[in-house]
Structure formats: C-alpha cells, structure tokens
Motif scaffolding. Structure first.
Motif, PDB file in Angstrom:
ATOM      1  N   UNK A   1       0.834  -1.213   0.000  1.00 55.04           N
ATOM      2  CA  UNK A   1       0.000   0.000   0.000  1.00 55.04           C
ATOM      3  C   UNK A   1       0.863   1.257   0.000  1.00 55.04           C
ATOM      4  N   UNK A   2       1.948   1.237   0.782  1.00 50.91           N
ATOM      5  CA  UNK A   2       2.840   2.404   0.809  1.00 50.91           C
ATOM      6  C   UNK A   2       3.553   2.579  -0.531  1.00 50.91           C
ATOM      7  N   UNK A   3       3.973   1.469  -1.121  1.00 49.09           N
ATOM      8  CA  UNK A   3       4.636   1.567  -2.426  1.00 49.09           C
ATOM      9  C   UNK A   3       3.719   2.216  -3.447  1.00 49.09           C
ATOM     10  N   UNK A   4       2.437   1.844  -3.412  1.00 47.40           N
ATOM     11  CA  UNK A   4       1.490   2.455  -4.341  1.00 47.40           C
ATOM     12  C   UNK A   4       1.345   3.947  -4.042  1.00 47.40           C
ATOM     13  N   UNK A   5       1.230   4.271  -2.752  1.00 53.51           N
ATOM     14  CA  UNK A   5       1.103   5.683  -2.369  1.00 53.51           C
ATOM     15  C   UNK A   5       2.290   6.500  -2.867  1.00 53.51           C
ATOM     16  N   UNK A   6       3.491   5.901  -2.782  1.00 51.46           N
ATOM     17  CA  UNK A   6       4.735   6.631  -3.046  1.00 51.46           C
ATOM     18  C   UNK A   6       5.276   6.399  -4.457  1.00 51.46           C
ATOM     19  N   UNK A   7       4.462   5.802  -5.325  1.00 51.33           N
ATOM     20  CA  UNK A   7       4.901   5.473  -6.677  1.00 51.33           C
ATOM     21  C   UNK A   7       5.451   6.698  -7.412  1.00 51.33           C
ATOM     22  N   UNK A   8       4.826   7.845  -7.155  1.00 47.96           N
ATOM     23  CA  UNK A   8       5.214   9.080  -7.835  1.00 47.96           C
ATOM     24  C   UNK A   8       6.613   9.569  -7.481  1.00 47.96           C
ATOM     25  N   UNK A   9       7.216   9.016  -6.436  1.00 47.91           N
ATOM     26  CA  UNK A   9       8.584   9.423  -6.090  1.00 47.91           C
ATOM     27  C   UNK A   9       9.576   8.896  -7.119  1.00 47.91           C
ATOM     28  N   UNK A  10       9.186   7.802  -7.810  1.00 44.47           N
ATOM     29  CA  UNK A  10      10.084   7.105  -8.736  1.00 44.47           C
ATOM     30  C   UNK A  10      11.375   6.676  -8.058  1.00 44.47           C
ATOM     31  N   UNK A  11      11.235   6.269  -6.793  1.00 44.03           N
ATOM     32  CA  UNK A  11      12.399   5.830  -6.017  1.00 44.03           C
ATOM     33  C   UNK A  11      12.630   4.340  -6.238  1.00 44.03           C
ATOM     34  N   UNK A  12      13.770   3.853  -5.773  1.00 38.16           N
ATOM     35  CA  UNK A  12      14.059   2.430  -5.821  1.00 38.16           C
ATOM     36  C   UNK A  12      13.697   1.828  -4.460  1.00 38.16           C
ATOM     37  N   UNK A  13      12.535   1.212  -4.370  1.00 36.44           N
ATOM     38  CA  UNK A  13      12.070   0.658  -3.099  1.00 36.44           C
ATOM     39  C   UNK A  13      12.824  -0.625  -2.783  1.00 36.44           C
ATOM     40  N   UNK A  14      13.198  -0.780  -1.533  1.00 40.68           N
ATOM     41  CA  UNK A  14      13.943  -1.968  -1.141  1.00 40.68           C
ATOM     42  C   UNK A  14      13.651  -2.248   0.333  1.00 40.68           C
ATOM     43  N   UNK A  15      13.458  -3.532   0.663  1.00 40.72           N
ATOM     44  CA  UNK A  15      13.206  -3.901   2.056  1.00 40.72           C
ATOM     45  C   UNK A  15      14.505  -4.303   2.727  1.00 40.72           C
ATOM     46  N   UNK A  16      14.798  -3.700   3.852  1.00 46.41           N
ATOM     47  CA  UNK A  16      16.015  -4.020   4.602  1.00 46.41           C
ATOM     48  C   UNK A  16      15.663  -4.092   6.088  1.00 46.41           C
ATOM     49  N   UNK A  17      16.094  -5.154   6.736  1.00 44.22           N
ATOM     50  CA  UNK A  17      15.867  -5.264   8.175  1.00 44.22           C
ATOM     51  C   UNK A  17      16.471  -4.054   8.888  1.00 44.22           C
ATOM     52  N   UNK A  18      15.792  -3.574   9.914  1.00 47.84           N
ATOM     53  CA  UNK A  18      16.240  -2.373  10.621  1.00 47.84           C
ATOM     54  C   UNK A  18      17.675  -2.508  11.124  1.00 47.84           C
ATOM     55  N   UNK A  19      17.992  -3.664  11.706  1.00 49.51           N
ATOM     56  CA  UNK A  19      19.339  -3.845  12.261  1.00 49.51           C
ATOM     57  C   UNK A  19      20.385  -3.745  11.153  1.00 49.51           C
ATOM     58  N   UNK A  20      20.103  -4.386  10.027  1.00 45.42           N
ATOM     59  CA  UNK A  20      21.048  -4.354   8.903  1.00 45.42           C
ATOM     60  C   UNK A  20      21.175  -2.931   8.346  1.00 45.42           C
ATOM     61  N   UNK A  21      20.053  -2.260   8.215  1.00 46.03           N
ATOM     62  CA  UNK A  21      20.081  -0.861   7.767  1.00 46.03           C
ATOM     63  C   UNK A  21      21.014  -0.024   8.625  1.00 46.03           C
ATOM     64  N   UNK A  22      20.869  -0.168   9.935  1.00 47.21           N
ATOM     65  CA  UNK A  22      21.666   0.671  10.834  1.00 47.21           C
ATOM     66  C   UNK A  22      23.145   0.296  10.792  1.00 47.21           C
ATOM     67  N   UNK A  23      23.438  -0.986  10.565  1.00 47.73           N
ATOM     68  CA  UNK A  23      24.840  -1.397  10.442  1.00 47.73           C
ATOM     69  C   UNK A  23      25.456  -0.812   9.171  1.00 47.73           C
ATOM     70  N   UNK A  24      24.760  -0.994   8.051  1.00 49.70           N
ATOM     71  CA  UNK A  24      25.304  -0.518   6.775  1.00 49.70           C
ATOM     72  C   UNK A  24      25.479   1.006   6.785  1.00 49.70           C
TER      73      UNK A  24
END
Lengths: 368, 368
Positions: free
Chosen positions: A161-184
């Motif tokens: 639902x969020x991806x559809x809402x934000x489609x107009x951003x033309x961003x590259x959507x990607x799912x990343x676990x919070x812990x991994x996000x914060x490490x990277x």
C-alpha cells in the motif's frame, strides 16, 4: 486503494518533497501537513504542497489513512508516543523517514497498538544542501533508494500500500531489516561523519601551532571534510540513535590505523603499496561511481577535448532539457580528455540528450 | 639573469608544465628534458615543451645553469647522488619538485658540494587527475602555492633567481622551512590519504558481510574516499619519506576518536553537538572555501535560481572566455538558490566574466 487522507508531520525538505511525489501519482488524495514553525507551514500551504496545515500535531492525526513522520529522530519517537494515545482511524498506516531505524521501530513496537495500527520503518535515502519546504522538489527521490524496514506491526498489505502511495517518487524501493540498515549506514554514513569532523578538529588545533595548515589544504582535504559542515543537531541525533554500530566501526577503524602505523614503522614499502592499491581497486567497484552527488540523478558522460566553449556547445544542443548539473569530472582518471558529466532529472531527458550529442558531435557519449 | 640552459628531469605533468611556464616568461632560454620512458619524452619534443630530450640523466646535467628534478622522491634522492659525482657548471642551481622536503634536503646537504652548487627545495602545490607530458598545462600553477625550502646550500641569490626563472608560472611563491612544510602537509594531505584508504578498506571488508554497503554509499562517502583512488606508488613514497610526522598525526587522531567514543558512550548530547559544530565553524574559516579543486583557478560564484537553461544563459554571456569548469555547488549551505561556481584560468577572464554577468543579469555575482 483505500487511502484518501495522508498526513505528513514535518514540512522540511523531506516531508514537503514526499508530499509532491504523492500528489504527482494521486492528485485526488487529500494531503494534510504539520509543521511547528510558521515559515515552512505557510510555504507548504501557499504552494499547494499540502491542502491544509496545522501547528498542532494531534489535530489531523485522527483524520489520516496514512501518517508519515518526517521529523528528527527524537521527535519521531515522541510523536509515536503521542499517536499511541490518540483515537486513530482503524488500520491506519504509520511510517517515518528517519536516518536510523532500530530505535524508531523499537518505540513503535513498544507503544503502538498492533491490533489497531500498521507500522513500517522508512528511510528515503536522499538529501540536498537546500532545506525547508521552499526547497521541496518532486524529483528529490527519483532513482534514490527508499528503504522499508518491516516491524511486528507491519502486515502483508502495509508495504504494497505504501509503495502504491509513493509510486510518484520514482524511487528504488527496497526492504532491509532495521538492524542491517543501521549497520550498513553506520559504515557508509554515520562513522564517516565522525572521521570528517575529527579531521577538521585536528587540523583546526594543528593550525594553532602551524598557521599554514589554514592555507595549504587543497582538493583532497576539502572533499574529505565537506560533510563536516553538515547540521550538527541532525548528526548528534543520528549518532546517539545508532551508537553501538558506530562505536564498533570506530574501534575497528582504530585497529586499521594501528596496522598502517605498523607498516610505516617497519618501512614495509610493499605492504603500504598494497594498502593503497586495495583501496583504489575497491572504490572502483563500488556503486558510488555511478551516482551523481548527494541527490540521485540520471548521469550522462561525454569525453570532451580541452577546448574553448566546449561546455557551451553541448549545452546549446540541450537547450530546454531539464538538466540538474554540469561538471568536468575531477576524479583521478588516466584519461587525457576531460569527462563532462551532465545530470538530468529524468531518464527520458537523459536518453534524449544522449541522442542529440551523438548526432551533432563526434564526442564519445556514455551512461556509466 | 645568467641562466640560459634549464634542465628538467622528469617530463611528467609537473616537469612538462614547469617547462611551459618557464618558456612563457623566458622564450630565449634553452630547455632540456630527461625522461626514462619514451612516450612522454617524445611528446615533450614534438610539442616543443623542451628543445632537446634524453633518456640518459647524466647527459645534459653538465650543460645546465638550473637543474629541476621533477621525478618521484626516491629517484630525486638518487639523482642528487648522481649529480654529486658529475662535473657541473659553476654555481649551478639545483632544485626539486617533491611532495616532502626533509629527506630530499638532507640528501642534498649530505651529498652535494656546497662550494660548487646551490640547492633549494621546491614544492609546487598543484596537481591534476591528468598525467604525463601530454597533460602539460601552462596554467597548472597559476595562483597555486609554490614553496621554497631553504637549505645550507641556498645562497642569497638562489631563491630570487629561481623566482625570476619561474615567474611565468604565476604561482604564489612562499618560503617555508622544510620541517614545517612536512608537518603541515602531513596534516592536510599525507595523513588524510591514510584515512581515505583505511575507510575504503574498512567499507570493502564490511561489504563482505553486509552487501548493501556496496550500494548505499552516497555523496559524503564518495567525497571522503575520492583520494583513495590516487596512484599507490606516489603515496607510498610520500608516507615513507615523512613517516614521523604522519605517525604523530595518526596517534593524535586515534586519541580524538577515543574522545568521541567516550562522548557517545556517555550519551553526552551537548558535547557531541559541540564536536560537530566546532568542525563546521572551523571549516568555514579555512582557505579551502576559496579554492576551486585539485587545481587552483580563479573562481566566480553566481546565485542562480533553479530554472531551465540557467547555466546555458550564463555560458552564452561568457562565450570565448577560457573557463575551466562549471558546477552547481553541492556544499551544505542554507541558501535557497543554487550557487553556480565558474572557474577561470586567469584573473582577467574572471573579472571580465563578473562584469558581463552583472550587466546582463540580476543574479548576485561574487568572488568568494
């Protein structure tokens, strides 16, 4: 699609640009905005970035189908606590836009009622040297990574639902676990900010006894310390919300400095050479070579001779195209010609420009 | 002026650009060149950068009134030893172009006969991503610092004679003791190269367990690691010839990292804020804000709106001007407009451009 009312808290660059991106795809949705200070709230209203705006965060929350918290990390956590006390719409989706994810998600899981609201962490990875609603830019997130970090309050439908809402951003959507996000991000963003500021602090102190330090610094030093001019409050808050990962990187880095010091102490020429060479090779592999700058744009490269008016000649061909920036590349390359890098807001402009330059000049034109 | 024959050893970017600068002021002087590899020697000859060229370093040395060693540090020291064995012209001036000064000067003072030759250390502080004689550029040193480091073999006349010889470079000549030169450059150049390469090494290793590290790095990381792509051999040699100063800076830096780690461990928000804020304030004071890039150019800044063809509009005004680069500045500033930075090869072009843009547009135009 059920969302009809989107509530964005924070009319800064990120919040206001998200609003523009949502409106591009969903012009019929109602977008409500919150901002504490008057200025960005007024601009957001005057420019039609939002339909209505408030300085009272609680006021619009119960009306929203989706709530996006685009405020600093600490305030995001405070607002999560406030939302937990309000009578929100059934199945409202709440998300954020913070630069670290674990602390925010922990707050959401702790305070928000899992049976009533959905929550997913978000990190739109774009920024600009410009700030505030006045800098809002519908192109800000194009081609940028937009990270979703799932939580216990994320349902199967939440991210779609969020991806559809934000489609107009033309961003590259990607799912990343919070812990991994914060490490990277500790490695490629948070800890490097400490390095830049510590180098600046060190050079500043050194200049007290060695005044020429203030004058001899050139391109390398300038680039290494650029991010030391970032807004201190934002980075303090990022560091404190990701302290374990940052401290681990810091300790690791000190060990690497020790290792280099040992090589220098031993005058181990070959090993020092390999240390520098490995860094050079690794950097050439990384995706940074394909990115334009702080923002993500579509880049075209043209091998141009060192001749008068060569940039002008190219720009005349591109008249009317929405180019974002132009630059003769200063990266360390072995080429004899300069590499003219032109950044565009859209892929179609990029391809159009490539065709024009190929047709009207003999210069080698390429995309990466 | 007595110099008639100038011998430049090394037809790389630096040596060949020095030759062009000398010729600009003294077209009647004879310039001889040495280069080990064929390619740059041939180019230097074909383009008239030198009058004659040799692959045998000893061959031209006895003919020269001035000898400039523009080769890597280790080779500079080797050549000083060779020159000590040759029958050179009475009162020949010998100088170098190395990035560190103490080791070279120590060699000169140890091996060269003080009663027969004059020696002063030199460091022309300019560079480019381009290399070799083919990249030779008479503008390379314009506005750049050109450092003279006196030695026991420097006489009263030595530096004035060299300044006259090198007048065509249009560089900023400055005398700096060798020890001080090596300390200052350890801080603003040599040690930062270790930081950049160590950060690259760290991120590379981290990417093995955290693959997204390769993809999420953006502008800040890219800028901080740019110099990690420099030529490994050159930096190995610089580090080894300035190891004490570099190691001292490295140890000092580790202490600063410890201090920041302690603040983070204590969650001392205010102190972390001040750490970031101090770096930001210090950087704004430094001369780097006035410099264009790796090379030194004359910069003009124009506050431009985010409108189509605005760069083209400015460049059309400047048609025929020898501009070197154009860029919308990505520094973290609070301005709403973009800052268009235009770099010129000469001060007169800069001032001419400033007048043109002021007359034909409403944009704010300024020099720093």
């Amino acid at each position: 699609m059920e969302e009809k009312v989107v509530y964005i808290a924070g009319m800064g660059l990120i919040g206001a640009s998200l609003a523009l991106g949502i409106r591009r795809q969903h012009p019929d949705y109602k977008i409500l905005g919150y901002n504490r200070s008057d200025q960005s709230r007024q601009i957001a209203l005057e420019r039609g970035i939002v339909d209505e705006a408030t300085a009272d965060f609680k006021a619009f929350a119960p009306l929203a189908d989706v709530i996006i918290l685009a405020v600093p990390i600490k305030q995001t956590i405070d607002f999560i606590k406030v939302l937990a006390q309000l009578d929100l719409k059934e199945n409202v989706i709440i998300t954020d836009a913070g630069s670290t994810k674990l602390k925010i998600i922990q707050a959401a899981e702790k305070y928000l009622p899992a049976d009533k609201v959905q929550f997913v962490g978000s990190h739109p990875m774009a920024g600009s040297h410009k700030t505030g609603a006045i800098a809002a830019n519908v192109h800000l997130f194009e081609n940028a990574y937009y990270i979703f970090s799932p939580t216990r309050l994320t349902r199967e439908e939440t991210i779609p639902r969020l991806k559809d809402l934000l489609l107009g951003l033309k961003a590259r959507f990607i799912e990343v676990e919070a812990a991994e996000h914060d490490l990277v991000t500790s490695q490629i963003s948070h800890f490097p900010h400490i390095l830049a500021s510590a180098l600046m602090e060190q050079a500043g102190d050194y200049a007290n006894g060695h005044e020429l330090t203030n004058h001899f610094a050139a391109g390398g030093f300038r680039d290494m310390t650029r991010i030391a001019e970032s807004e201190p409050g934002m980075w303090t808050s990022i560091l404190l919300s990701n302290s374990d990962a940052v401290l681990e990187r810091l300790t690791d880095f000190k060990n690497r400095l020790d290792a280099v010091a040992e090589l220098i102490g031993q005058k181990d020429e070959e090993a020092i050479w390999h240390f520098f060479d490995a860094g050079r090779r690794k950097r050439k592999e990384m995706e940074i070579h394909k990115r334009a700058g702080v923002d993500s744009f579509y880049d075209l490269f043209v091998d141009v001779p060192d001749e008068e008016d060569v940039i002008l000649q190219i720009l005349e061909l591109l008249r009317g195209t929405s180019l974002v920036n132009v630059h003769i590349n200063e990266e360390n390359r072995d080429d004899i010609n300069g590499i003219l890098q032109i950044s565009f807001k859209s892929e179609s402009d990029l391809l159009h420009a490539q065709t024009l330059i190929s047709q009207h000049t003999d210069y080698h034109v390429y995309l990466d």
